[in-house]
Design a protein around this motif. Structure first.
Motif, PDB file in Angstrom:
ATOM      1  N   ILE A 266      59.792 -17.040  25.571  1.00 54.32           N
ATOM      2  CA  ILE A 266      58.992 -18.057  24.968  1.00 54.32           C
ATOM      3  C   ILE A 266      58.721 -17.507  23.442  1.00 54.32           C
ATOM      4  O   ILE A 266      57.704 -16.869  23.218  1.00 54.32           O
ATOM      5  CB  ILE A 266      57.611 -18.550  25.602  1.00 54.32           C
ATOM      6  CG1 ILE A 266      58.269 -18.894  27.124  1.00 54.32           C
ATOM      7  CG2 ILE A 266      56.838 -19.570  24.926  1.00 54.32           C
ATOM      8  CD1 ILE A 266      57.149 -19.474  28.105  1.00 54.32           C
ATOM      9  N   PRO A 267      58.732 -18.478  22.241  1.00 51.96           N
ATOM     10  CA  PRO A 267      58.434 -18.155  21.026  1.00 51.96           C
ATOM     11  C   PRO A 267      56.977 -18.465  20.726  1.00 51.96           C
ATOM     12  O   PRO A 267      56.417 -19.756  21.354  1.00 51.96           O
ATOM     13  CB  PRO A 267      59.282 -18.948  20.337  1.00 51.96           C
ATOM     14  CG  PRO A 267      59.755 -20.110  21.008  1.00 51.96           C
ATOM     15  CD  PRO A 267      59.817 -19.557  22.341  1.00 51.96           C
ATOM     16  N   VAL A 268      56.301 -17.619  20.211  1.00 54.78           N
ATOM     17  CA  VAL A 268      54.861 -18.068  19.954  1.00 54.78           C
ATOM     18  C   VAL A 268      54.641 -17.896  18.315  1.00 54.78           C
ATOM     19  O   VAL A 268      54.701 -17.208  17.888  1.00 54.78           O
ATOM     20  CB  VAL A 268      53.858 -16.910  20.694  1.00 54.78           C
ATOM     21  CG1 VAL A 268      52.357 -17.303  20.135  1.00 54.78           C
ATOM     22  CG2 VAL A 268      54.104 -16.817  22.089  1.00 54.78           C
ATOM     23  N   LEU A 269      54.462 -19.275  17.817  1.00 55.98           N
ATOM     24  CA  LEU A 269      54.525 -19.347  16.412  1.00 55.98           C
ATOM     25  C   LEU A 269      53.197 -19.250  15.917  1.00 55.98           C
ATOM     26  O   LEU A 269      52.177 -19.784  16.536  1.00 55.98           O
ATOM     27  CB  LEU A 269      55.102 -20.829  16.236  1.00 55.98           C
ATOM     28  CG  LEU A 269      56.318 -21.226  16.744  1.00 55.98           C
ATOM     29  CD1 LEU A 269      56.895 -22.598  16.302  1.00 55.98           C
ATOM     30  CD2 LEU A 269      57.445 -20.140  16.348  1.00 55.98           C
ATOM     31  N   THR A 270      52.911 -18.499  14.745  1.00 62.43           N
ATOM     32  CA  THR A 270      51.802 -18.289  14.319  1.00 62.43           C
ATOM     33  C   THR A 270      51.485 -19.155  12.846  1.00 62.43           C
ATOM     34  O   THR A 270      52.284 -18.746  11.770  1.00 62.43           O
ATOM     35  CB  THR A 270      51.238 -17.062  14.116  1.00 62.43           C
ATOM     36  OG1 THR A 270      51.443 -16.415  15.290  1.00 62.43           O
ATOM     37  CG2 THR A 270      49.980 -16.806  13.417  1.00 62.43           C
ATOM     38  N   TYR A 271      50.785 -20.119  12.484  1.00 60.53           N
ATOM     39  CA  TYR A 271      50.415 -20.790  11.256  1.00 60.53           C
ATOM     40  C   TYR A 271      48.999 -20.356  10.619  1.00 60.53           C
ATOM     41  O   TYR A 271      48.246 -19.863  11.585  1.00 60.53           O
ATOM     42  CB  TYR A 271      50.278 -22.264  11.346  1.00 60.53           C
ATOM     43  CG  TYR A 271      51.818 -22.746  11.511  1.00 60.53           C
ATOM     44  CD1 TYR A 271      53.067 -23.280  11.024  1.00 60.53           C
ATOM     45  CD2 TYR A 271      52.256 -22.948  13.215  1.00 60.53           C
ATOM     46  CE1 TYR A 271      54.046 -23.585  11.030  1.00 60.53           C
ATOM     47  CE2 TYR A 271      53.639 -23.317  13.350  1.00 60.53           C
ATOM     48  CZ  TYR A 271      54.342 -23.754  12.457  1.00 60.53           C
ATOM     49  OH  TYR A 271      55.747 -24.164  12.635  1.00 60.53           O
ATOM     50  N   HIS A 272      48.820 -20.463   9.565  1.00 60.34           N
ATOM     51  CA  HIS A 272      47.655 -20.266   9.102  1.00 60.34           C
ATOM     52  C   HIS A 272      46.841 -21.719   8.509  1.00 60.34           C
ATOM     53  O   HIS A 272      46.424 -22.450   9.231  1.00 60.34           O
ATOM     54  CB  HIS A 272      47.640 -19.205   7.845  1.00 60.34           C
ATOM     55  CG  HIS A 272      47.421 -17.847   8.788  1.00 60.34           C
ATOM     56  ND1 HIS A 272      48.544 -17.118   9.080  1.00 60.34           N
ATOM     57  CD2 HIS A 272      46.651 -16.992   8.785  1.00 60.34           C
ATOM     58  CE1 HIS A 272      48.444 -15.812   9.491  1.00 60.34           C
ATOM     59  NE2 HIS A 272      47.055 -15.690   9.471  1.00 60.34           N
ATOM     60  N   ARG A 273      47.269 -21.815   7.155  1.00 57.00           N
ATOM     61  CA  ARG A 273      46.480 -22.922   6.558  1.00 57.00           C
ATOM     62  C   ARG A 273      47.351 -23.971   6.127  1.00 57.00           C
ATOM     63  O   ARG A 273      48.447 -23.646   5.290  1.00 57.00           O
ATOM     64  CB  ARG A 273      45.762 -22.504   5.251  1.00 57.00           C
ATOM     65  CG  ARG A 273      44.957 -23.770   4.779  1.00 57.00           C
ATOM     66  CD  ARG A 273      43.908 -23.389   3.622  1.00 57.00           C
ATOM     67  NE  ARG A 273      42.868 -24.196   3.164  1.00 57.00           N
ATOM     68  CZ  ARG A 273      42.089 -23.963   2.301  1.00 57.00           C
ATOM     69  NH1 ARG A 273      42.024 -22.903   1.943  1.00 57.00           N
ATOM     70  NH2 ARG A 273      41.219 -24.941   2.006  1.00 57.00           N
ATOM     71  N   ILE A 274      47.378 -25.284   6.634  1.00 58.05           N
ATOM     72  CA  ILE A 274      48.141 -26.331   6.128  1.00 58.05           C
ATOM     73  C   ILE A 274      47.569 -27.107   5.225  1.00 58.05           C
ATOM     74  O   ILE A 274      46.720 -27.988   5.349  1.00 58.05           O
ATOM     75  CB  ILE A 274      48.754 -27.356   7.753  1.00 58.05           C
ATOM     76  CG1 ILE A 274      48.984 -26.338   8.758  1.00 58.05           C
ATOM     77  CG2 ILE A 274      49.340 -28.167   7.459  1.00 58.05           C
ATOM     78  CD1 ILE A 274      50.432 -25.552   8.586  1.00 58.05           C
ATOM     79  N   THR A 275      48.130 -27.252   4.097  1.00 58.29           N
ATOM     80  CA  THR A 275      47.652 -28.058   2.982  1.00 58.29           C
ATOM     81  C   THR A 275      48.433 -29.320   2.649  1.00 58.29           C
ATOM     82  O   THR A 275      49.353 -29.426   3.182  1.00 58.29           O
ATOM     83  CB  THR A 275      47.579 -27.089   1.736  1.00 58.29           C
ATOM     84  OG1 THR A 275      49.356 -26.817   1.373  1.00 58.29           O
ATOM     85  CG2 THR A 275      47.199 -25.812   1.859  1.00 58.29           C
ATOM     86  N   PRO A 276      47.749 -30.079   1.929  1.00 62.27           N
ATOM     87  CA  PRO A 276      48.376 -31.675   1.938  1.00 62.27           C
ATOM     88  C   PRO A 276      49.263 -31.557   0.692  1.00 62.27           C
ATOM     89  O   PRO A 276      50.082 -32.357   0.652  1.00 62.27           O
ATOM     90  CB  PRO A 276      47.041 -32.288   1.453  1.00 62.27           C
ATOM     91  CG  PRO A 276      46.138 -31.451   0.780  1.00 62.27           C
ATOM     92  CD  PRO A 276      46.377 -30.176   1.639  1.00 62.27           C
ATOM     93  N   SER A 277      49.419 -30.651  -0.244  1.00 61.63           N
ATOM     94  CA  SER A 277      50.529 -30.380  -1.103  1.00 61.63           C
ATOM     95  C   SER A 277      50.948 -29.043  -1.321  1.00 61.63           C
ATOM     96  O   SER A 277      50.503 -28.284  -0.598  1.00 61.63           O
ATOM     97  CB  SER A 277      49.714 -31.043  -2.384  1.00 61.63           C
ATOM     98  OG  SER A 277      48.847 -30.462  -2.802  1.00 61.63           O
TER      99      SER A 277
END
Length: 503
Positions: A266-277
């Protein structure tokens, strides 16, 4: 002279005859009065001696007190038999030769008449003294029911004045029937149980139709409030349906796993900050990703049939061997930036996806700041959003990123590498109040003290590492699960490669 004598003789003879006639009339009258007195006395004596007979006679008609005058009022003389000191009746007067009219005989009670007391109503009967019933009046059904003597309670039974209550249209539940007694579920399949309720009285309705569902082994299968069962791993579980009045019925669920359809990695994906632009921050780092790119990645997962899971579902798969289908993926986001709520949440909700946000305890405030898309300053999730998501959209869960391990020491390593066990225990304990069950280690840095503290902590049942470019398996370290690091300066091709690599 002779003529005068003759006229005188005729006058005397005439007077004598008139006197005798008057005396005879008076004698007859006295005899009649005596007869009336005797008859009245007989009636009074009969009333005193036989009250029962009088009551019986009066029950059939009007009472004597109403139909006739009292005896004492009609008799001119008191009854000699009832007098306390009776005197013998006076003899009838004989015709007198005296030419003068004789005086009429006076009543016996000349001294002081002894009047007979008026009859009292008690000796006869209580009903005899009651007034004569009024003429019958047509009675309506309601009045007839009120005056009906047949429904009057006896002296032994208390009379009930409460009107009959309206019969209820509801009845209690007699039994429950399920649409299936035995169910076989393959892989991650689902089945919905339906319960039919039967009332104790045919034709009646059931007021409370609430059904509570229970399952004997949650590791084998889960069940929702609506009776939907979903298999997790191979085994047999018992489903119980409980009605509002406690009536129960059970069914057997057998979960069969086809290992060829089961996820092995199972892949475990790691994101941080999602910005509008596309604006950049944090110096030269590429940990930020635009909302547009993130949306494209989620859209691709949905289109190709990927199944997003929670940290608890991942742990059950890792520890208990529960079933998760191929193409399962765990989406995580570190640091708890407030864009998770303002930007990411709408995208997740659109695809009905699950995701986990690991928040830093030191940055959790009471309330979440109002969103400003033009400001690049770091803002974090507050307690208000954590509670709101738990109630409104539990698919977006929040877990621990430790309380204050998210900083580096002089060596550049995270403090988790050199902090004592006691210090780490204290840090984890500060997160217990939030009810977290999983943790992600800042910078992916671990140590023996960290792992020991995690095993002893109430808020850590599984731990996730960082910057490990491989998928998780059933043999991955429970307190250092590998995760893929997702960058904002890479396109869709790199994302697809990472996800497919796990499959």
């Amino acid at each position: 002279m002779n003529a005068s004598v003759t006229r005188w003789n005729w006058v005397c003879a005439l007077a004598t005859m008139i006197t005798l006639a008057v005396v005879a009339l008076l004698a007859c009258a006295g005899s009649a009065f005596a007869s009336d007195d005797e008859a009245a006395g007989d009636v009074a004596a009969a009333a005193q001696e036989a009250p029962t007979e009088v009551a019986a006679d009066e029950a059939g008609g009007p009472s004597t007190a109403e139909s006739e005058e009292p005896v004492a009022e009609t008799a001119p003389e008191p009854d000699p038999e009832l007098a306390t000191d009776p005197e013998p009746a006076a003899p009838e007067p004989e015709p007198a030769t005296d030419p003068e009219p004789a005086a009429a005989p006076e009543p016996v009670a000349a001294e002081e008449p002894v009047t007979e007391p008026e009859p009292e109503p008690e000796p006869v009967d209580e009903q005899a003294a009651e007034p004569e019933p009024a003429p019958a009046v047509p009675v309506t059904p309601a009045k007839r029911a009120a005056t009906d003597t047949t429904s009057t309670a006896s002296a032994d039974e208390p009379a009930s004045t409460t009107p009959a209550q309206k019969e209820s249209k509801y009845a209690e539940i007699a039994k429950i029937k399920l649409n299936q007694k035995k169910v076989r579920i393959e892989n991650n399949g689902k089945f919905r149980f339906k319960a039919t309720l039967f009332p104790e009285i045919a034709g009646k309705k059931i007021k409370d139709k609430t059904i509570t569902w229970r399952i004997s082994n949650k590791k084998i299968a889960s069940i929702t409030e609506k009776g939907v069962v979903q298999g997790k791993t191979a085994g047999v579980a018992i489903v119980t349906a409980i009605a509002s009045n406690g009536k129960k019925i059970q069914a057997k669920v057998k979960v069969v796993i086809d290992k060829s359809k089961m996820a092995k990695r199972i892949p475990v994906l790691t994101y941080h900050r999602i910005t509008p632009s596309k604006w950049r921050f944090w110096g030269d780092t590429n940990l930020a990703m635009t909302a547009s790119l993130f949306n494209s990645q989620m859209k691709w997962l949905k289109k190709h049939g990927y199944h997003t899971i929670s940290t608890e579902e991942f742990r059950d798969w890792r520890v208990n061997g529960t079933f998760l289908p191929k193409k399962s993926v765990l989406i995580t986001m570190d640091d708890g930036f407030y864009e998770v709520y303002h930007v990411v949440y709408p995208i997740l909700k659109k695809y009905n996806f699950k995701a986990t946000s690991f928040v830093i305890g030191k940055n959790i405030h009471k309330t979440t700041a109002k969103y400003n898309s033009k400001r690049k300053r770091d803002r974090f999730i507050g307690e208000d959003v954590i509670q709101k998501m738990r109630e409104e959209y539990p698919n977006l869960e929040f877990q621990s990123h430790t309380y204050n391990l998210h900083h580096r020491g002089k060596s550049g390593n995270g403090v988790a590498k050199f902090w004592s066990r006691k210090d780490i225990d204290r840090d984890f304990k500060k997160m217990d109040k939030y009810g977290f069950t999983a943790a992600a280690w800042p910078f992916g840095h671990t140590s023996g003290n960290l792992k020991a503290a995690a095993k002893a902590s109430k808020s850590v049942r599984i731990g996730f590492g960082y910057m490990m470019d491989w998928a998780a398996t059933r043999t991955s370290p429970l307190y250092n699960i590998p995760r893929f690091k997702m960058f904002g300066d890479r396109g869709m091709g790199d994302f697809i490669r990472v996800v497919r690599k796990a499959g």
